[in-house]
Write an enzyme that holds these catalytic residues in place. Structure first.
Site: not given
Ligand code: ARG
Length: 459
Positions: A155, A276, A282, A289
């Site tokens: 979980h 970024s 970043k 992804e």
């Protein structure tokens, strides 16, 4: 010119020709188409169906065409109906009437079914080597980190201690099964449909097994209707590839989480991260992804062909031309994902201390604390309850099970002694999990050795 001009009085409408044509995507099967035609021509010659001198002439010219296509000195005519038409047309342009004999006892229906099988078989080899390369990276990383304690989760809550090596080996097992599935699917792919003709076989005395042998295939299809209309092999491959993408996207998801400041378990190399345009601080895991995102594409490809095939009457229908773009996209996508994922993982820096610090919080040794009482004779349910109470005390006092004083332990249960601290030591908790398949460093190491052996044996 299409191959079917005899009964037509008009040329095909220009837009309709583009709509009907498959050459923009089936051109990638040019070499397989020629390979199949060479085998077919040889067999026609051997069986005396065409003159053996003509058979040789066809073979020689096809080989020239193959070489010129390879070198780039012959360009494919993108207005042709399909790759089969283009190559037969080119052959006939070069050797005249002999070229026109090649299509004896053959249809584009069994021809395209063969081409796709041959092409996908080669792609299976490429997929195998990319899967093996990723597995090799995972095994090396697991070996380097076989004893790096980290929290295991359920979980997404810290649950019990494992090692990073053990966690990585879970993915190695998934990919190993993928490899097995790929081998299994390859078996059913490696048969020749040639001889099925358009749908009803042929009256010529073909030697189908000879053709299959020349092509390095294991056998021939059993039924001519099935031979031209079966696309199970593409569906099976896309099913295997979809499962590969399930695995890669789960792995990608974890990498994305591990790269966040919330986890900081790994840091990707600059060469596999992006920045970024506005936020100077970043460093984003875009590659992971994208892998996660591309899973959707591959599932879509499988869905495309399943939907195309469902409800098609026997035998060939033009709907089936839609098989190629779907299966090509699935193969291309998985290959690029595997080939990008492997170096991204290989160069990732593992932040063992951060994993270890995360393992120290979250009471992941609570089960071990309960087990300690069980070894001292308490029934597990009672031990569970007692430990739950201790956890509650720790939370209240801002302590951990390691820093909770012995008196607190003994106030809950008099079976507790000084040795509780050894029993809940994280390294010990991992070390003692020696059950087969468990996370103890000894188990992880032997699992790595066993998998390396399996990989060398697997053919
Ligand atoms: N381009 C076609 C395909 O990919 C080749 C087979 C054509 N056969 C036919 N009967 N029109 O399916």
């Amino acid at each position: 010119m299409p191959l079917w001009t005899g009964r037509f009085k008009k040329e095909l409408d220009k837009k309709t020709n583009d709509f009907n044509s498959s050459i923009p995507f089936d051109c990638r099967m040019a070499q397989q188409d020629i390979k199949g035609s060479v085998a077919h021509a040889r067999m026609l010659g051997k069986q005396g169906i065409i003159d053996s001198a003509e058979s040789e002439k066809i073979v020689a010219s096809l080989k020239e065409i193959a070489a010129e296509l390879e070198q780039g000195s012959l360009a494919i005519d993108m207005t042709a109906e399909d790759i089969h038409t283009f190559i037969e047309g080119e052959l006939t342009r070069r050797i005249g009437d002999s070229g026109k004999r090649l299509h004896t006892a053959r249809s584009r229906n069994d021809q395209v079914a063969l081409d796709l099988r041959l092409y996908l078989l080669e792609q299976c080899d490429a997929l195998e080597s990319s899967l093996r390369a990723l597995l090799a990276v995972i095994l090396d990383k697991a070996e380097e980190n076989y004893d790096a304690v980290m929290p295991g989760y359920t979980h997404l809550q810290r649950a019990q201690p494992v090692t990073f090596g053990h966690h990585l080996m879970a993915y190695a097992n998934m990919l190993m099964r993928d490899l097995d599935r790929l081998f299994d699917c390859r078996k059913r792919m490696a048969v020749s449909p040639l001889g099925s003709g358009a749908l009803a076989g042929t009256t010529y005395p073909l030697d189908r097994e000879y053709v299959a042998g020349l092509l390095g295939l294991d056998g021939v299809t059993n039924n001519s209707l099935d031979g031209v209309s079966d696309r199970d092999y593409a569906l099976e491959l896309m099913s295997v590839l979809s499962i590969v993408m399930v695995h890669l996207s789960r792995f990608a998801e974890e990498i994305i989480a591990w790269c966040s400041w919330e986890f900081k378990f790994i840091e990707l190399d600059d060469a596999f991260s992006t920045g970024s345009s506005i936020m100077p601080q970043k460093k984003n895991p875009d590659i992971a992804e994208l892998v996660r995102g591309k899973a959707g594409r591959v599932f879509g490809d499988l869905q495309t062909l399943l939907t195309v095939m469902k409800g098609l009457p026997l035998a060939y229908n033009k709907d089936m031309q839609e098989d190629k773009e779907a299966v090509f996209d699935a193969v291309d996508t998985v290959l690029i994902c595997l080939d990008t994922f492997a170096p991204m993982l290989e160069t990732a820096m593992v932040l063992r201390d951060n994993m270890r610090n995360a393992a120290a919080k979250g009471f992941i040794n609570a089960t071990d604390c309960a087990d300690y009482l069980v070894y001292k004779g308490l029934p597990f349910r009672d031990a569970y309850k007692a430990t739950g109470g201790l956890v509650a005390t720790c939370i209240e006092k801002g302590l951990t099970l390691e820093t909770l004083p012995l008196e607190e332990y003994q106030a809950v249960c008099d079976l507790f002694d000084e040795d509780i601290y050894e029993a809940i030591d994280l390294d010990n908790c991992v070390r003692k999990r020696t059950v087969k398949g468990g996370p103890s460093p000894v188990c992880v190491r032997s699992e790595i050795v066993a998998m390396r052996e399996r990989l060398t044996e697997l053919k």
